[in-house]
Motif scaffolding. Structure first.
Motif, PDB file in Angstrom:
ATOM      1  N   TRP A   1      -0.035  -1.159 -10.424  1.00  0.00           N
ATOM      2  CA  TRP A   1       0.597  -2.172  -9.584  1.00  0.00           C
ATOM      3  C   TRP A   1      -0.386  -3.064  -8.858  1.00  0.00           C
ATOM      4  CZ3 TRP A   1       4.981  -3.409 -11.134  1.00  0.00           C
ATOM      5  CH2 TRP A   1       5.909  -2.472 -11.572  1.00  0.00           C
ATOM      6  N   ASP A   2      -1.456  -2.492  -8.312  1.00  0.00           N
ATOM      7  CA  ASP A   2      -2.358  -3.293  -7.486  1.00  0.00           C
ATOM      8  C   ASP A   2      -3.406  -4.052  -8.289  1.00  0.00           C
ATOM      9  OD1 ASP A   2      -0.981  -2.217  -5.336  1.00  0.00           O
ATOM     10  OD2 ASP A   2      -2.541  -0.746  -4.852  1.00  0.00           O
ATOM     11  N   ILE A   3      -3.954  -3.430  -9.341  1.00  0.00           N
ATOM     12  CA  ILE A   3      -5.050  -4.114 -10.049  1.00  0.00           C
ATOM     13  C   ILE A   3      -4.708  -4.490 -11.491  1.00  0.00           C
ATOM     14  CG2 ILE A   3      -6.841  -3.222  -8.513  1.00  0.00           C
ATOM     15  CD1 ILE A   3      -7.595  -1.192 -10.603  1.00  0.00           C
ATOM     16  N   GLY A   4      -3.447  -4.306 -11.890  1.00  0.00           N
ATOM     17  CA  GLY A   4      -2.972  -4.872 -13.144  1.00  0.00           C
ATOM     18  C   GLY A   4      -3.402  -4.184 -14.426  1.00  0.00           C
ATOM     19  N   MET A   5      -3.686  -2.899 -14.366  1.00  0.00           N
ATOM     20  CA  MET A   5      -4.036  -2.183 -15.596  1.00  0.00           C
ATOM     21  C   MET A   5      -2.791  -1.973 -16.462  1.00  0.00           C
ATOM     22  SD  MET A   5      -7.296  -1.497 -15.630  1.00  0.00           S
ATOM     23  CE  MET A   5      -7.883  -2.881 -14.673  1.00  0.00           C
TER      24      MET A   5
END
Length: 179
Positions: free
Chosen positions: A117-121
């Motif tokens: 969610w936070d870094i888009g993996m």
């Protein structure tokens, strides 16, 4: 980042004594592929040179905010599991006095949330060496799916070769597990 019982925060040089306390135990590092720390100075150097990645965190109990383990998302360029910018590797270890309390799955779930969610993996890889049943169990508990086993994996810090097992989780699988 926080979970029910943990704070996941950046490492500080002042964590060196706590790091040494747990990383010097011969039951902790070797099974994960690194030798026990020999001094507080060595632990301080590890904080400066190894635990300095963009997504490297000290695992701390909320009760005292002291480092009891490490967890990291190793991004492209810092892992041999992927060359894609939207994939990373989850690595972790925990001090022996804290084994068997469910702390590592708790931290791993938060790191997966952060990754997706936070870094888009889109995919998170995770591995363990043959015999590291605790790490295998953490990966099973949080929902990683088995991918492959490789014999003769080089473990440079231990000057040996081992059998390595690789698992992964996609963002879609993680969303499905979250329900």
């Amino acid at each position: 980042m926080e979970t029910e019982r943990l704070i996941l925060r950046r490492w500080k040089e002042s964590d060196a004594e706590d790091l040494y306390k747990y990383a010097s135990n011969p039951d902790v590092g070797p099974i994960a592929g690194w030798p026990p720390h020999q001094s507080i100075d060595e632990s301080r150097n590890i904080i400066k040179t190894v635990f300095c990645g963009a997504e490297a965190y000290a695992m701390c109990l909320k009760s005292d905010n002291r480092a009891i383990g490490a967890i990291e998302l190793k991004l492209n360029g810092h892992t041999d599991m992927t060359e894609k910018d939207d994939e990373c590797e989850l690595g972790y270890w925990l001090g022996k006095p804290f084994w068997g309390q469910g702390l590592m799955p708790e931290a791993a779930r938060e790191m997966l949330r952060h990754a997706f969610w936070d870094i888009g993996m889109n995919k998170v890889w995770c591995g363990y060496y043959e015999g590291n049943t605790k790490s295998k169990r953490v990966q099973e508990k949080v929902g990683f799916q088995y991918q492959w086993t490789t014999e003769g994996v080089d473990v440079p810090l231990m000057h040996e070769k081992r059998i390595g097992h690789v698992n992964c989780m996609t963002k879609e699988e993680w969303i499905r597990l979250k329900g």
